[in-house]
Design an enzyme around this catalytic site. Structure first.
Site, mmCIF file in Angstrom:
data_model
loop_
_atom_site.group_PDB
_atom_site.id
_atom_site.type_symbol
_atom_site.label_atom_id
_atom_site.label_comp_id
_atom_site.label_asym_id
_atom_site.label_seq_id
_atom_site.Cartn_x
_atom_site.Cartn_y
_atom_site.Cartn_z
ATOM 1 N N PHE A 265 0.827 -1.345 -0.016
ATOM 2 C CA PHE A 265 0.065 0.080 -0.075
ATOM 3 C C PHE A 265 0.896 1.077 0.078
ATOM 4 C CE2 PHE A 265 -1.991 -3.385 2.623
ATOM 5 C CZ PHE A 265 -2.964 -3.558 1.857
ATOM 6 N N ASN A 313 -2.647 -5.762 -6.480
ATOM 7 C CA ASN A 313 -3.195 -5.533 -5.244
ATOM 8 C C ASN A 313 -2.448 -6.151 -4.163
ATOM 9 O OD1 ASN A 313 -5.091 -7.044 -3.287
ATOM 10 N ND2 ASN A 313 -6.775 -5.975 -4.523
ATOM 11 N N ALA A 314 -2.453 -5.522 -3.046
ATOM 12 C CA ALA A 314 -1.537 -5.953 -2.103
ATOM 13 C C ALA A 314 -1.804 -7.505 -1.402
ATOM 14 C CB ALA A 314 -1.447 -5.028 -0.733
ATOM 15 N N ASP A 334 0.826 -0.319 5.535
ATOM 16 C CA ASP A 334 0.138 0.916 5.648
ATOM 17 C C ASP A 334 -1.265 0.972 4.983
ATOM 18 O OD1 ASP A 334 -0.433 3.452 6.746
ATOM 19 O OD2 ASP A 334 0.871 4.451 5.445
ATOM 20 N N CYS A 374 -5.341 3.100 10.183
ATOM 21 C CA CYS A 374 -6.019 4.500 10.281
ATOM 22 C C CYS A 374 -7.429 4.402 10.657
ATOM 23 C CB CYS A 374 -5.752 5.360 9.313
ATOM 24 S SG CYS A 374 -6.256 4.794 7.497
#
Length: 430
Positions: A265, A313-314, A334, A374
């Site tokens: 990301f 795509n991670a 992240d 987050c």
């Protein structure tokens, strides 16, 4: 035990009350009728009253009052500064009023003071004074962090001589010109960019906006972050141009970087560039072609030839890397927020667990995992519990080296957990 009678009243009283004193009858709270025209206070401001629950919330220090805690509809349009009263008419303070949002009132003051130009000038100066003390000599930081700086619905990020601003509620939207003038007075910027292109404005009935409010924007801006120089597009980049809340964590991550590193990301390379200053090689995974292109430019401008940018795509990358038997020494996760509301928490925890489980499987013994979230709907303990579950499933022993949050320019307001949204764990996988 005998039943209470007229001659034996002690069973008809509250514990600890004087003998013979009967419990007062319960009087249900009367909700005032909705208004079509607002009630005005002695200073000409409209008045909004609260039911008992709202008064208790206000007095407990929470800066938000929800619509269900209002004592009837005050008959306002939204964006007004209002006097906050209890049902008896006693003054409690002043707040911004929102008509459409579930959050009807946002605290401005407990005192009966004029909320005028000087009021906002002083609040901006108060916020700036903290940054000058906490970050001496720094010119890139969050200058105003909404409620945490006692300026609800306003976000200001400073990038040198340019400012990027978000007006998130009707109260600040309707005072956009005033706030812009005060920011020019305080910072004397080259340009002020309006980045009010965020979905949260829709909850307030406000359209998304983006553009230059003041001055001339020179194009992407550059700023120093540790050992690297980063470029940010204030008009087209995510959020206000960059993720300033992670700046201190970016630099800390470089202290732990070694060997073969992986950054998932990546966006424009906040973590990847820092890792590259110490690691032998860095694989940066980013799903956006535009962000990946900016990441490559940032790596090239810093002469970091050990960064490989992979557009993918991670989740898929991590799963395939495990299947292929790849190994890394340092990994950063992240991701964007996985839960926009409480109903999405369960799914978000599954997503966090999946990527952290894969990362733990990919790390060589003694490797470091810097894992962030987050999502403010998941608190620090919930995030740590998820990490512990991932470690158990990965059959790895994991040390917590650091627990971190947002930088000092993103203060946390006591009694408002939403300002404690960012979690960043530095882990060592054994």
């Amino acid at each position: 035990m005998p039943k209470p009678t007229r001659d034996n009243p002690r069973h008809d009283r509250r514990p600890g009350a004087p003998p013979g004193r009967k419990r007062p009858p319960h009087r249900p709270e009367v909700i005032a009728p909705d208004r079509t025209t607002p009630e005005m206070g002695p200073d000409g401001l409209p008045q909004v009253s609260l039911i008992r629950r709202g008064v208790e919330r206000w007095q407990a220090g929470h800066p938000w009052i929800y619509r269900a805690d209002l004592n009837g509809d005050p008959g306002l349009q939204g964006g007004e500064i209002v006097r906050v009263m209890d049902a008896r008419g006693w003054f409690l303070g002043k707040a911004f009023y929102s008509k459409l949002s579930k959050i009807s009132l946002r605290w401005l003051s407990y005192e009966d003071v004029a909320v005028d130009t000087d009021f906002f000038r002083q609040r901006l100066a108060l916020a700036d004074a903290m940054r000058q003390r906490a970050l001496p000599g720094e010119t890139t930081y969050r200058a105003v962090h909404g409620e945490a700086d006692l300026l609800p619905g306003l976000v200001v990020d400073r990038y040198g001589d340019c400012l990027s601003v978000q007006f998130l509620i009707p109260g600040t939207e309707q005072r956009k010109q005033l706030i812009t003038e005060l920011l020019v007075e305080l910072y004397k910027p080259r340009a002020i960019v309006n980045r009010s292109d965020v979905g949260v404005r829709g909850l307030e009935g406000l359209p998304q906006e983006k553009g230059v409010l003041y001055g001339t924007l020179p194009g992407p801006v550059a700023y120093d972050e540790g050992l690297v120089r980063v470029r940010a597009d204030l008009l087209e980049g995510q959020k206000t141009g960059a993720f300033l809340d992670q700046r201190e964590n970016h630099i800390v991550a470089s202290q732990y970087a070694f060997g073969e590193a992986l950054d998932c990301f990546s966006y424009v390379g906040g973590f990847a560039l820092q890792l590259a200053t110490r690691a032998k090689s860095v694989t940066a995974v980013e799903i956006s072609d535009q962000a990946a292109a900016q990441l490559r430019e940032n790596a090239a401008s810093n002469k970091l030839g050990n960064v490989e940018v992979v557009v993918a795509n991670a989740f898929d990358f991590l799963r395939d890397a495990v299947d292929e038997g790849r190994r890394f020494d340092t990994i950063v996760l992240d991701p964007p927020s996985f839960a926009k509301n409480k109903d999405a928490i369960e799914g978000a925890l599954r997503g966090y667990k999946e990527i952290n489980l894969r990362a733990m499987q990919l790390l060589r013994p003694g490797g470091y995992l810097i894992s962030a979230s987050c999502t403010y709907h998941i608190d620090e303990q919930g995030f740590e519990d998820m990490l512990a579950s991932a470690a158990a499933d990965a059959k790895r022993r994991v040390q917590i080296i650091e627990k971190r949050g947002a930088g000092k320019d993103h203060p946390v307001l006591l009694n408002l957990r939403e300002t404690r949204y960012l979690k960043c764990f530095v882990l060592r996988v054994l």
